[in-house]
Write a protein that holds these residues in place. Structure first.
Motif, short mmCIF file in Angstrom:
data_model
loop_
_atom_site.label_atom_id
_atom_site.label_comp_id
_atom_site.label_asym_id
_atom_site.label_seq_id
_atom_site.Cartn_x
_atom_site.Cartn_y
_atom_site.Cartn_z
N ALA A 103 3.69 5.76 -13.24
CA ALA A 103 3.07 5.79 -11.91
C ALA A 103 2.68 4.36 -11.59
CB ALA A 103 1.85 6.70 -11.91
N ASP A 104 2.96 3.93 -10.38
CA ASP A 104 2.63 2.57 -9.93
C ASP A 104 3.10 1.50 -10.90
OD1 ASP A 104 1.49 3.40 -7.63
OD2 ASP A 104 -0.50 3.69 -8.54
N GLY A 105 4.27 1.71 -11.50
CA GLY A 105 4.85 0.67 -12.33
C GLY A 105 4.26 0.60 -13.73
N ARG A 106 3.45 1.59 -14.11
CA ARG A 106 2.89 1.58 -15.47
C ARG A 106 3.23 2.88 -16.17
NH1 ARG A 106 -1.50 -2.34 -14.92
NH2 ARG A 106 -2.14 -2.07 -12.77
N ILE A 107 3.32 2.83 -17.47
CA ILE A 107 3.48 4.07 -18.22
C ILE A 107 2.09 4.70 -18.32
CG2 ILE A 107 4.00 5.09 -20.45
CD1 ILE A 107 6.22 3.01 -20.69
N VAL A 108 1.98 5.92 -17.80
CA VAL A 108 0.63 6.53 -17.80
C VAL A 108 0.46 7.53 -18.92
CG1 VAL A 108 0.10 6.10 -15.38
CG2 VAL A 108 1.44 8.11 -15.99
N SER A 109 1.57 8.12 -19.35
CA SER A 109 1.43 9.05 -20.47
C SER A 109 2.80 9.40 -21.00
CB SER A 109 0.72 10.34 -20.02
OG SER A 109 1.44 10.92 -18.95
N SER A 110 2.82 10.14 -22.12
CA SER A 110 4.09 10.64 -22.61
C SER A 110 3.87 11.99 -23.27
CB SER A 110 4.74 9.64 -23.56
OG SER A 110 4.16 9.74 -24.82
N LEU A 111 4.96 12.72 -23.41
CA LEU A 111 4.85 14.12 -23.84
C LEU A 111 6.02 14.40 -24.76
CD1 LEU A 111 3.32 16.83 -23.20
CD2 LEU A 111 5.04 17.18 -21.40
N ASP A 112 5.76 14.89 -25.98
CA ASP A 112 6.83 15.26 -26.90
C ASP A 112 7.16 16.74 -26.74
OD1 ASP A 112 7.46 12.83 -28.08
OD2 ASP A 112 5.61 12.91 -29.27
N ASP A 113 8.42 17.06 -27.01
CA ASP A 113 8.91 18.45 -26.92
C ASP A 113 8.38 19.16 -25.68
OD1 ASP A 113 10.22 18.08 -29.37
OD2 ASP A 113 8.31 18.42 -30.43
N PRO A 114 8.79 18.66 -24.52
CA PRO A 114 8.22 19.22 -23.29
C PRO A 114 8.86 20.56 -22.91
CG PRO A 114 9.88 17.60 -22.76
CD PRO A 114 9.81 17.65 -24.26
N THR A 115 8.16 21.32 -22.14
CA THR A 115 8.72 22.49 -21.45
C THR A 115 8.53 22.21 -19.97
OG1 THR A 115 6.65 23.68 -21.30
CG2 THR A 115 7.98 24.03 -23.31
N ALA A 116 9.16 23.01 -19.14
CA ALA A 116 9.04 22.78 -17.70
C ALA A 116 7.59 22.87 -17.27
CB ALA A 116 9.89 23.81 -16.95
N ASP A 117 6.83 23.79 -17.85
CA ASP A 117 5.44 23.96 -17.45
C ASP A 117 4.58 22.77 -17.85
OD1 ASP A 117 6.04 26.34 -16.30
OD2 ASP A 117 5.58 27.53 -18.11
N THR A 118 4.73 22.34 -19.10
CA THR A 118 3.89 21.20 -19.53
C THR A 118 4.20 19.97 -18.72
OG1 THR A 118 5.46 20.70 -21.29
CG2 THR A 118 3.55 22.04 -21.88
N VAL A 119 5.50 19.82 -18.39
CA VAL A 119 5.89 18.66 -17.57
C VAL A 119 5.22 18.72 -16.20
CG1 VAL A 119 7.81 17.54 -16.39
CG2 VAL A 119 8.07 18.28 -18.76
N LEU A 120 5.26 19.90 -15.60
CA LEU A 120 4.64 20.07 -14.28
C LEU A 120 3.15 19.76 -14.33
CD1 LEU A 120 6.45 23.17 -12.76
CD2 LEU A 120 6.46 20.81 -11.90
N ASP A 121 2.51 20.26 -15.37
CA ASP A 121 1.07 20.00 -15.52
C ASP A 121 0.81 18.50 -15.58
OD1 ASP A 121 0.62 22.65 -15.48
OD2 ASP A 121 0.44 22.88 -17.67
N MET A 122 1.63 17.86 -16.40
CA MET A 122 1.45 16.43 -16.59
C MET A 122 1.66 15.67 -15.28
SD MET A 122 0.63 14.49 -19.11
CE MET A 122 1.25 14.73 -20.77
N LEU A 123 2.69 16.10 -14.50
CA LEU A 123 2.97 15.46 -13.21
C LEU A 123 1.79 15.60 -12.27
CD1 LEU A 123 6.68 16.34 -12.37
CD2 LEU A 123 5.71 14.07 -12.75
N LYS A 124 1.24 16.81 -12.27
CA LYS A 124 0.08 17.05 -11.40
C LYS A 124 -1.06 16.13 -11.80
CE LYS A 124 0.99 21.82 -10.33
NZ LYS A 124 0.85 23.10 -11.06
N ALA A 125 -1.26 16.03 -13.12
CA ALA A 125 -2.35 15.18 -13.62
C ALA A 125 -2.11 13.73 -13.21
CB ALA A 125 -2.44 15.31 -15.14
N ALA A 126 -0.83 13.31 -13.35
CA ALA A 126 -0.51 11.92 -13.01
C ALA A 126 -0.72 11.67 -11.53
CB ALA A 126 0.93 11.62 -13.40
N ALA A 127 -0.31 12.65 -10.72
CA ALA A 127 -0.45 12.48 -9.28
C ALA A 127 -1.92 12.49 -8.88
CB ALA A 127 0.29 13.61 -8.55
N GLY A 128 -2.70 13.33 -9.54
CA GLY A 128 -4.12 13.41 -9.24
C GLY A 128 -4.78 12.16 -9.73
#
Lengths: 251, 848
Positions: free
Chosen positions: A226-251
């Motif tokens: 986000a904004d040119g920085r790595i904000v987080s990473s996620l191992d062994d993702p599922t579609a749901d965890t990815v969505l959660d993470m995206l929401k968190a990043a956007a928020g």
């Protein structure tokens, strides 16, 4: 920021970025696409890079692949330092270490499917490994379409040709830029399955940029920008965890 | 709609740049030719008005070309001089072809024109020629030279100078009594030589008697107008004479000269026309590719309600703007070219004309715009129609244009080719009167036909060439690119084909001529040495050598036979202009081994002639028939006493030696010498040369040197044609560059891809280079094939007419053309390949 110069060592990383900055324009119009990004993409793994539009995910991939020059910092593919390579060096890198899959397929309309697949080897003047070629063809399931021109293939089939083209030279790393962006979900899932299989069965390293949570769920690891920085990473993702993470990043 | 289309034009100005350059080049060539012609004309008009500056009225014979033209007597001149209002009078005694020899080398002075005049002790009363030093000639062995003549002949006052006088048929030696110049301090009027003899001597030399003048000029007293003086003089005119004002005389003289420049302008314009024709192909390709690239945008306009008519008009409007812009620049360019060429030409010919401004006539402007606009509109018409046929739905979806069948195109091509070839055949067999037009029309149809058929040929030929040239993966990609759109490749190649065809045709005909000549030389005809008259003007009896000189040649050791050949082109047979010879027929028969076909080949008396079998057949003449023969202004009935077999060296009507009396002069134009077997040819040639050295411009050579000379003349001709087609070739080169550049824009993403999968910059350059070379070599092969075909057709016609004896292929030329096409392809690729190689890989892939 660390001052120790990155020593070239054999690491597990197939590609890595060290303190990379990418700035477009200057003065008022300056846009910072990447801010001090450091990331390692492990060998034999499937990494997805995600982030909202303008987060710098495509820029990061282009820089890692040597398609775009970084403003500051260093990029390595395997043990080759990409930063500062001449055009000839970059050409060599593309021939030997890097494969590409694009959203627009980018096949040559004048060549048959088979000729498109073998194009990187032909350009590099290398003899194709017939057994490996057969394996790749079988993996992507193109056996009966090899003599066709791109205009005679569906979008999904074209992208499978593009996948085979990337796989056939066994590059150090394959960069895939929204490979399912132009496909319907069924064809998209097929492509993602091939990519996944080539990581598991042949140990191919793949880096994929996507904004699709479902696509990202095929990866071993997801890196969020986000904004040119790595904000987080996620191992062994599922579609749901990815969505959660995206929401968190956007928020 | 119009606004949208013009805005589109500005955005694509780079893509249209080469189309504009093509128009500029062809229009520039055309307007340059016209400007050159007009400017030269104006220069000469200026020259004549200088000559006639102080002349109010000129009195000349009504028919100066008559066998016995009317002359003014001294009494006539005196009477006219006394007419009220005449201030000065000057009788004119003059001749052309009077040539001085250089005092240092002994060779004849080579100027464009060798003038001579007669003057008395008063000099030129009209003030054009002014004595600079010495005195006017007072005796028959004295002459005054113009300063230019003195310079060229390296003569000074007091020098002994040899001067050739055609009426005498020999050179005489004179003493230079003075040097003269022209009003305004000029050494010559236009680079000519001028030798002035003592008046009476000149009258005797030129007219055979003293006290006569060919014409007279009069100056007017102040207050008397040219027209008024003309009226007064007309009342006193002797019969057979007319009076003109100075102004009228100037106009007449410059118009006559203008006609000869007219031919020159027409020839140049024809080559400019070829260039414009080639330009059509380039412009067609440009608009076609632009329309293809814009099909989405056009579909959007259609979806928003634009009618197909509006779309056509929008594209044609673009063409109109491009054509108008190109024509304007072309006109400017042409003016510059015309000025430069005029300076160059004047310099080359040694014509030192009074300076003056450049002349841009209405015609130059009109033709520039007509050609510029028409060429562009024709070229843009099919693309415009194509644009109007883009369906509105194409705006919504990715248009897939399947390869259209080439069948319809090829049938159309055949429909052009077959009648075109028919017209060429018709023209070459000489049926119909407008032969040149029929021929040109036929050739244009053949070009269009082959151009339309060429997409069909492109695939197999380019594939074969590609197999030869397209080595390596980059090369293979280049071959594929050349093949992917055979129409585009073919149209681009066809532009080059046109120029190459014309050059090859010329080279084939020239080669056939050359080998025919070699054949003749190889045959032992009995003639070993040839004497050829000067090429300074058309043969009419006034240039050449005195046949008496051959008597001396005959005395040389080893010489067995000599024949003098009188030639005039100022002649007509049964009303048709003809080239007539006069010779001793038995000698000619012996030396040339003439074969008798009908009648008798015997010594001809007055009003007897022999003709060749071809001519006899065409006109249905047989021995004993009477035919009207006109020589100069005479017209007499001649009886055909014999018919001989035509050969490439010997043809046409031959009259007996008595006919020479009717020629403009008694000089022979050619001479033939036979030698004993084993005679010293080179030594004899040198001796004959020595005998002929008194006759300016006469050359002597053995048969092989004659053949060499002829071959060189043909080489010069082919080279000149090649140079004149240079603009057409340049436009074809631009066409290849254009197609490559537009293709690169179209294939940006592909270029990015091949770079992304590892093709080096050099590889991209090779890829574009191979495509370029394939296009140019394909065009060259088409041209060479077509050119050899056309050449063969011409040669066949010429063989049928016995102008030559065999067909020969110019192998060396053909190899050079193909080699040049390779280089051409590489040169054309330089810029596009550089652009392609410099593409940013990332941007190219992201390109939409």
């Amino acid at each position: 920021m660390t001052l120790t110069a990155p020593v070239i060592t054999r690491t597990a990383a197939a590609a890595r970025a060290a303190d990379v900055w990418k700035v477009y324009g200057s003065g008022e119009a300056q846009v910072v696409a990447l801010r001090d990004v450091s990331v390692e993409l492990e060998r034999g793994r499937f990494t997805a890079i995600m982030g909202p539009s303008g987060s710098g995910k495509s820029t990061l991939m282009h820089c890692l692949a040597g398609l775009d020059a970084v403003t500051r910092g260093d990029v390595f593919v395997g043990d080759t330092k990409v930063t500062g390579l001449s055009d000839a060096g970059l050409t060599k890198l593309r021939r030997e270490k890097v494969g590409f899959i694009f959203q627009q397929f980018n096949l040559l309309p004048t060549l048959t499917a088979e000729e498109n697949i073998l194009l990187p080897l032909a350009i590099a003047g290398r003899k194709p490994d017939r057994a490996w070629f057969q394996t790749v063809i079988d993996t992507v399931g193109l056996g009966d379409r090899l003599g066709h021109r791109p205009s005679q293939l569906s979008g999904g089939q074209q992208q499978r040709v593009a996948c085979a083209r990337a796989l056939v030279s066994r590059p150090e790393v394959i960069f895939a830029d929204e490979p399912t962006g132009n496909l319907d979900s069924r064809a998209g899932n097929e492509i993602l399955t091939f990519l996944r299989r080539s990581v598991i069965e042949y140990g191919q390293t793949i880096v994929m940029v996507t904004h699709d949570a479902n696509a990202a769920s095929y990866a071993d690891r997801v890196v969020f920008l986000a904004d040119g920085r790595i904000v987080s990473s996620l191992d062994d993702p599922t579609a749901d965890t990815v969505l959660d993470m995206l929401k968190a990043a956007a928020g | 709609m119009i606004k949208a289309s013009l805005r589109g034009l500005l955005q694509r100005k780079l893509r249209l740049a080469l189309a504009v350059i093509a128009i500029v080049l062809s229009v520039g060539f055309l307007s340059g030719s016209i400007v050159l012609g007009d400017t030269l004309n104006a220069r000469f008009a200026g020259l004549f008005s200088t000559i006639n500056e102080n002349v109010a009225v000129q009195v000349t014979a009504k028919d100066p070309d008559a066998a016995e033209p009317a002359r003014l007597s001294q009494a006539d001149l005196d009477r006219l001089s006394r007419v009220d209002g005449v201030a000065q009078a000057s009788g004119d005694v003059s001749a052309e072809g009077v040539i001085p020899f250089r005092t240092d080398t002994g060779k004849a002075v080579t100027a464009q024109v060798g003038l001579a005049a007669g003057v008395d002790s008063r000099g030129d009363t009209l003030g054009l020629v002014e004595l600079r030093e010495g005195a006017w000639p007072a005796r028959a062995d004295e002459v005054v030279l113009s300063a230019n003549t003195a310079k060229l002949a390296k003569a000074q006052r007091g020098t002994q100078l040899k001067v050739f006088v055609p009426q005498l048929g020999e050179a005489r030696t004179y003493t230079v009594s003075g040097i003269a110049g022209f009003a305004g301090g000029r050494d010559s009027l236009a680079g000519e030589t001028l030798v002035m003899f003592e008046l009476k001597h000149a009258q005797e030399l030129f007219y055979g008697t003293t006290g006569v003048y060919a014409s007279a000029s009069f100056g007017a007293a102040s207050g008397v107008s040219q027209d008024e003086l003309k009226k007064r003089i007309e009342r006193e005119l002797p019969s057979g004479f007319k009076a003109q004002t100075g102004k009228e005389a100037t106009e007449e003289a410059s118009n006559a000269l203008g006609d000869s420049f007219g031919i020159f302008t027409i020839i140049l314009s024809a080559f400019a026309g070829v260039a414009a024709f080639v330009g059509i192909f380039l412009i067609y390709n440009t608009f076609n590719i632009i329309v293809a690239q814009r099909s989405r945008e056009l579909a959007l306009l259609r979806a928003m309600g634009a009618s197909w008519g509006q779309v056509i008009r929008a594209v044609l409007l673009e063409a109109l703007v491009v054509g108008g812009f190109g024509a304007t620049l072309g006109l400017g360019f042409g003016i510059a070219v015309g000025v430069g060429a005029e300076a160059l030409l004047s310099n080359m010919l040694g014509v030192d004309l009074p300076s003056g401004g450049v002349v841009v006539s209405m015609w130059a402007v009109l033709w520039s715009y007509v050609v510029g606009l028409i060429v562009t509109m024709i070229a843009a018409f099919i693309p415009a129609v194509k644009a109007s046929m883009v369906p509105p739905i194409a705006a919504m979806r990715e248009t897939v244009r399947p390869d259209k069948s080439l069948l319809g195109l090829s049938i159309t091509g055949g429909a052009f080719l077959v009648p075109g070839a028919g017209l060429v055949a018709l023209a070459l067999t000489g049926i119909g009167s407008a032969t040149t037009l029929v021929l040109a029309g036929g050739v244009v149809l053949v070009f269009l036909g082959v151009a339309l058929l060429s997409p069909l040929l492109a695939k197999p030929v380019v594939r074969l060439l590609g197999w030869l040239l397209g080595r390596g993966q980059a090369g293979k990609l280049g071959v594929r690119n050349a093949l992917r759109n055979p129409r585009r490749t073919a149209v681009t190649a066809a532009a080059l084909m046109i120029g190459v065809t014309l050059i090859t045709t010329a080279a084939t005909v020239a080669q056939s001529f050359k080998s025919s000549i070699e054949d003749i030389v190889g045959q032992n005809t009995g003639v070993d040495i040839m004497i050829l008259g000067p090429n300074t003007g058309p043969p009419n009896g006034e240039i050449g050598f005195n046949p008496a000189a051959l008597d001396e040649v005959k005395k040389l050791p080893g010489v067995t036979d000599t024949a003098a050949w009188h030639i005039t082109i100022e002649a007509a047979i049964a009303g048709t202009p003809a080239f007539i010879s006069a010779a001793d027929v038995p000698t000619a028969k012996r030396m040339w081994q003439m074969q008798e076909v009908g009648g008798q080949l015997r010594t001809l008396g007055a009003q007897e002639m022999v003709v060749d079998d071809n001519m006899a057949e065409a006109s249905r003449w047989k021995a004993g028939d009477q035919v009207t023969v006109g020589i100069g202004q005479t017209s007499k009935k001649y009886t055909i006493v014999g018919i001989y077999k035509r050969t490439p060296t010997l043809q046409g009507p031959i009259l007996g030696l008595p006919a020479v009396d009717d020629f403009a002069g008694k000089l022979a134009y050619q001479g033939f010498v036979s030698l004993d077997d084993g005679a010293d040819v080179a030594g004899t040639v040198a001796k004959v040369e020595d005998i002929m050295s008194d006759y300016p411009g006469v050359t002597v050579g053995d048969m092989s040197s004659f053949a060499r000379q002829q071959s060189q003349a043909f080489d010069v001709l082919v080279n000149a044609i090649t140079i004149l087609l240079g603009v057409a070739l340049l436009i074809a080169l631009l066409g290849i560059i254009n197609t490559l550049l537009l293709s690169i824009v179209e294939r940006t993403r592909e270029l990015g891809l091949v770079r992304a999968v590892g093709l080096s910059r050099g590889g991209v350059v090779r890829m574009v280079g191979v495509e370029s070379v394939l296009i140019s070599v394909f065009g060259c092969l088409l041209g060479v094939t077509l050119g050899v075909g056309l050449g063969a057709a011409f040669v066949k016609a010429l063989i049928d007419l016995d102008f030559m004896s065999k067909f020969a292929l110019p192998w060396a030329n053909l190899a050079v053309y193909v080699g040049a096409a390779l280089v051409f392809g590489v040169v054309a690729a330089l810029w596009p390949a550089r652009r392609a190689a410099k593409l940013n890989v990332l941007e190219a892939i992201a390109y939409e």
